[in-house]
Design an enzyme around this catalytic site. Structure first.
Site, PDB file in Angstrom:
ATOM      1  N   TYR A  54     -11.713   7.370 -13.889  1.00  0.00           N
ATOM      2  CA  TYR A  54     -11.265   6.517 -13.300  1.00  0.00           C
ATOM      3  C   TYR A  54     -12.504   5.917 -14.683  1.00  0.00           C
ATOM      4  O   TYR A  54     -12.481   4.605 -14.384  1.00  0.00           O
ATOM      5  CB  TYR A  54     -12.623   6.054 -12.084  1.00  0.00           C
ATOM      6  CG  TYR A  54     -12.542   6.039 -11.454  1.00  0.00           C
ATOM      7  CD1 TYR A  54     -12.115   5.875 -10.245  1.00  0.00           C
ATOM      8  CD2 TYR A  54     -13.997   5.085 -10.688  1.00  0.00           C
ATOM      9  CE1 TYR A  54     -12.114   4.316  -8.890  1.00  0.00           C
ATOM     10  CE2 TYR A  54     -14.496   4.468 -10.150  1.00  0.00           C
ATOM     11  CZ  TYR A  54     -13.435   3.797  -9.153  1.00  0.00           C
ATOM     12  OH  TYR A  54     -13.515   2.628  -8.552  1.00  0.00           O
ATOM     13  N   ASP A  72       0.756  -1.172   0.197  1.00  0.00           N
ATOM     14  CA  ASP A  72      -0.214   0.102  -0.112  1.00  0.00           C
ATOM     15  C   ASP A  72       1.056   1.535  -0.064  1.00  0.00           C
ATOM     16  O   ASP A  72       2.489   1.154   0.655  1.00  0.00           O
ATOM     17  CB  ASP A  72      -1.029  -0.052   1.097  1.00  0.00           C
ATOM     18  CG  ASP A  72      -1.818   1.010   0.810  1.00  0.00           C
ATOM     19  OD1 ASP A  72      -3.318   0.773   1.148  1.00  0.00           O
ATOM     20  OD2 ASP A  72      -1.785   2.161   1.355  1.00  0.00           O
ATOM     21  N   ALA A  79       4.645   0.828  -0.795  1.00  0.00           N
ATOM     22  CA  ALA A  79       4.569   0.773  -2.880  1.00  0.00           C
ATOM     23  C   ALA A  79       3.431   1.451  -3.578  1.00  0.00           C
ATOM     24  O   ALA A  79       2.259   1.227  -2.813  1.00  0.00           O
ATOM     25  CB  ALA A  79       4.916  -0.733  -3.060  1.00  0.00           C
TER      26      ALA A  79
END
Ligand code: NAP
Length: 251
Positions: free
Chosen positions: A161, A36, A56
């Site tokens: 998105y 995360d 990460a």
């Protein structure tokens, strides 16, 4: 594949649905690793669950390579399950009229790029690193699950998105076609509105507006998305398809 045979990597595992998937994988007996971008979240979830995790950014090629190196060491072998879950939202209209000045404000390119980087390039980098290790080391069966969204159909205010989540389902088909010969399956899930910290923090009136059009009259639970993941892992004839888990809501 039996879940208890999994060596699983979950991206975005420090919060929301990702955290739930980490907990459920462990409960089912799978060796599990997560990453995360939120360092505090990684520390908290790792301490609470005993599951190893690392900080990460899935949109960074170097970070993703490191995640798979660390995961391979922590899991005692290359991962055979990937849950491509990390995602962000940076909503806005393509053109918005400023209420005070009346001028048109275009959607910022940076916000477009940010969402595509995390929600589409991220899963691509993880899928590539995952598949490369599976093929090189002869790991099969293996399975990846891509977290898309109901917004893949095109949701107002979510041009970035929607594009990323639609692209992810298209690539689920592409990767399933390309990787089936190596014993790697690839599935996707398109959730509707699910109870996560973000959704729960909304004012009751906003939540009511969200749930009104849902035929089942409520938001979904992370466990209901986990059940779709468990199905994809378990069913050896499932690949290249997207499961919609949205209470019947259509955008
Ligand atoms: P969430 O609660 O926001 O959790 C996502 C996690 O991913 C957060 O811990 C976040 O860290 C992390 N993350 C963000 N950017 C990252 C990056 N570049 N690299 C690694 N980790 C990163 O999200 P969620 O609601 O559980 O959603 C999980 C997935 O399901 C997402 O792909 C989302 O688009 C999709 N989805 C959610 C819903 C819903 O109703 N919740 C519906 C449809 C689809 P930060 O907190 O620091 O950003």
């Amino acid at each position: 594949m039996r879940i208890e045979d999994a060596r699983a990597v979950v991206t975005g595992g420090a919060r929301g649905m990702g955290e739930h998937f980490v907990r459920r994988l462990v409960e089912c007996g799978a060796a599990t690793f997560f990453c995360d971008i939120d360092a505090d979240g990684v520390e908290t979830v790792a301490a609470a669950t005993g599951v190893p995790g690392t900080v990460a950014d899935v949109s960074s090629e170097a970070d993703v390579e490191r995640v798979f190196e660390e995961a391979t060491a922590a899991l005692g072998g290359p991962p055979n399950v990937l849950i491509n879950n990390a995602g962000i939202i940076r909503d806005g209209l393509l053109l918005k009229r400023d209420r005070e000045t009346g001028t048109l404000v275009p959607f910022p390119t940076a916000r477009w790029n940010q969402v595509l980087a995390v929600n589409l390039t991220g899963p691509f980098l993880c899928m590539r690193a995952f598949a490369q290790r599976c093929v090189e080391d002869g790991v099969q069966p293996a399975v990846a699950v891509n977290m898309s969204s109901i917004s893949r159909a095109g949701n107002m205010g979510q041009g970035n998105y929607s594009a990323a989540k639609a692209g992810l389902v298209a690539d689920t088909v592409v990767w399933a076609k390309e990787l089936g010969r190596y014993g790697i399956r690839v599935g996707a899930i398109a959730p509707g509105f699910i109870r996560t910290p973000m959704v729960e923090s909304m004012p009751p009136k906003v939540l009511e507006k969200l749930t009104n059009p849902v035929p089942l009259g409520r938001i979904g639970e992370p466990e209901e998305i986990w059940k779709a993941i468990a199905f994809i892992i378990d069913n050896d004839y499932f690949t290249g398809r997207c499961i919609e888990v949205d209470g019947g809501l259509r955008l």
